[in-house]
Design a protein around this motif. Structure first.
Motif, PDB file in Angstrom:
ATOM      1  N   ASP A 122      33.191  26.719  40.844  1.00  0.00           N
ATOM      2  CA  ASP A 122      33.483  25.907  39.665  1.00  0.00           C
ATOM      3  C   ASP A 122      32.171  25.360  39.080  1.00  0.00           C
ATOM      4  N   MET A 138      34.220  28.377  34.486  1.00  0.00           N
ATOM      5  CA  MET A 138      35.004  27.232  34.043  1.00  0.00           C
ATOM      6  C   MET A 138      36.469  27.460  34.390  1.00  0.00           C
ATOM      7  N   PRO A 139      37.200  26.390  34.731  1.00  0.00           N
ATOM      8  CA  PRO A 139      38.627  26.586  34.997  1.00  0.00           C
ATOM      9  C   PRO A 139      39.330  27.084  33.739  1.00  0.00           C
ATOM     10  N   MET A 140      40.240  28.034  33.915  1.00  0.00           N
ATOM     11  CA  MET A 140      41.024  28.573  32.800  1.00  0.00           C
ATOM     12  C   MET A 140      42.485  28.427  33.213  1.00  0.00           C
ATOM     13  N   LEU A 141      43.171  27.466  32.660  1.00  0.00           N
ATOM     14  CA  LEU A 141      44.521  27.156  33.111  1.00  0.00           C
ATOM     15  C   LEU A 141      45.604  27.921  32.367  1.00  0.00           C
ATOM     16  N   GLY A 142      45.235  28.599  31.274  1.00  0.00           N
ATOM     17  CA  GLY A 142      46.257  29.231  30.444  1.00  0.00           C
ATOM     18  C   GLY A 142      46.361  30.719  30.670  1.00  0.00           C
ATOM     19  N   LYS A 143      46.773  31.410  29.608  1.00  0.00           N
ATOM     20  CA  LYS A 143      46.952  32.849  29.676  1.00  0.00           C
ATOM     21  C   LYS A 143      45.629  33.589  29.522  1.00  0.00           C
ATOM     22  N   ALA A 144      44.722  33.044  28.752  1.00  0.00           N
ATOM     23  CA  ALA A 144      43.473  33.742  28.459  1.00  0.00           C
ATOM     24  C   ALA A 144      42.514  33.636  29.635  1.00  0.00           C
ATOM     25  N   ASP A 145      41.588  34.578  29.739  1.00  0.00           N
ATOM     26  CA  ASP A 145      40.643  34.531  30.852  1.00  0.00           C
ATOM     27  C   ASP A 145      39.236  34.176  30.405  1.00  0.00           C
ATOM     28  N   SER A 146      39.052  33.874  29.137  1.00  0.00           N
ATOM     29  CA  SER A 146      37.706  33.501  28.703  1.00  0.00           C
ATOM     30  C   SER A 146      37.767  32.561  27.516  1.00  0.00           C
ATOM     31  N   LEU A 147      36.647  31.863  27.328  1.00  0.00           N
ATOM     32  CA  LEU A 147      36.472  30.976  26.187  1.00  0.00           C
ATOM     33  C   LEU A 147      35.631  31.682  25.136  1.00  0.00           C
TER      34      LEU A 147
END
Lengths: 262, 262
Positions: free
Chosen positions: B199, B234-243
């Motif tokens: 993290d 970075m934590p990714m809590l949703g459906k996407a895997d990147s920012l």
């Protein structure tokens, strides 16, 4: 059922192309999304396209079959027409037409998430889409758009959201209605502002946090700031006095998330 | 001295307009920046335009006088020509032509700053400019562009940088040369990656930190990741895997800054 449409003058081609314009999106209540990955994510979130357009090489793709089965109408077409529909020289091979997903504020269940993002007069579709994408990443419940924001269903905003337009609730409201709704339940309203000395890492944020970001060039109106429970700012060590709006929102959103997961 | 140019066919108009294209920028070693605020910030950073173009109403503006005095050539022109030069319907009333500011890696003084940003095959000019803007905000020394990045001196990148193109060092390099240079002195190379469980808030970053971000759709090549001292995500809590790339860089940069200012 898969039909073939290859004529540029086909009325359906014209109609779908017209969804690139806000006026036609409003009239039809429909919008465009492109790319197999995004359309698949939408389907996984339970949202099927009304219409599906694909280039011939995609017909037998493993991920396309479920989309064809789920949609009302599927059309096989040429790359040239896909290019015309999406307005891009190198169009995605799959394009979907979806029903607009505006949710009324009154039906929003704030207990569904610890973070909600609120944007006021956001002008740039790329910023709006990027904020949706960050919202998805931090587990936000949705994006509440205040006053006259850029259209969340524009091709540019949908593209920048990378599919988050389908996973984040999207609400359009005015400021007074929003504040009235907010004060009927729990929720800390946190505004980012230059008019404070409070560093954004100092306060302990309270669930659910409503993170408020203002217009790209003007920031928040003074009376909106007065309605906030808390104003915070990010350190700015250089010559500039502000960050890009999507960046500021995202830095804030991750600080809030980091506190909540500690 | 202030001269007037109002003819669209004036060769100088054509020449300045051509700087919207990368080929011509490279040939001339010049680029365009728009807006009084940005040009004034450049001047405060000690950088004067080679040429200044302004609409008549700006002639006696308090902030324009120092720009006229500092530049080689100043031209009074029409809004229509400014629109032609900048490619925008609503052009800024002031436009400057500047010498490109590429700095050789060998002359970069890493001790000047605690944070440096390194971007690899960044494709989007808005992302590049936004990263420069964040770099300015976190007190970074500059942006090191690796391999084939979008041009930092394009109108779009300069615009998104909001003046940071003048305050951040801009270096263009290839990976091997960069790593060779880096290892000749202190510096922790931190890559953002999906291929790690670390993290981004866990490690203690070491000064100077070189924050590395990869291509928007592909991320970093594996062998580049292997050269890093540290990979974080970075934590990714949703459906996407990147920012978004500029968002990921900015969230990282503020975490590093927050550690350093604790």
């Amino acid at each position: 059922m898969l039909r073939e449409i290859t004529g540029f003058s086909n009325p359906l081609v014209k109609r779908v192309k017209s969804l690139r314009e806000k006026k036609h999106r409003r009239q039809e209540g429909l919008f465009l999304a492109e790319g197999l990955r995004i359309l698949t994510e939408a389907l996984e979130a339970g949202i099927a396209p009304k219409m599906l357009w694909l280039s011939p090489e995609m017909k037998d793709h493993r991920l396309v079959q479920p989309l064809i089965e789920a949609c009302d109408d599927a059309f096989l077409t040429s790359a040239d027409i896909l290019s015309k529909l999406s307005g891009k020289d190198n169009p995605q091979a799959v394009l979907g037409v979806y029903q607009e997903l505006n949710q009324p504020l009154a039906t929003l269940d704030r207990s569904r998430a610890d973070i909600w993002i609120v944007a006021e007069r956001l002008r740039d579709p790329g910023n709006l889409g990027t904020i949706l994408r960050t919202g998805d990443a931090v587990g936000a419940g949705g994006l509440i758009l205040i006053d006259d924001c850029t259209d969340p269903f524009s091709v540019e905003a949908v593209r920048a959201s990378m599919g988050a337009i389908f996973t984040q609730a999207v609400v359009q409201s005015d400021w007074r209605s929003f504040v009235d709704w907010l004060r009927q339940g729990p929720g800390q309203l946190v505004g980012t502002s230059l008019n404070t000395d409070q560093d954004y890492t100092t306060p302990r944020y309270a669930k659910p946090t409503f993170l408020l970001v203002g217009n790209e060039s003007q920031g928040l109106p003074q009376d909106y700031e007065a309605d906030c429970d808390l104003l915070v700012k990010m350190p700015m060590l250089g010559k500039a006095d502000s960050l890009n709006a999507a960046v500021a929102t995202s830095v804030m959103a991750y600080e809030i998330l980091n506190q909540f997961r500690r």
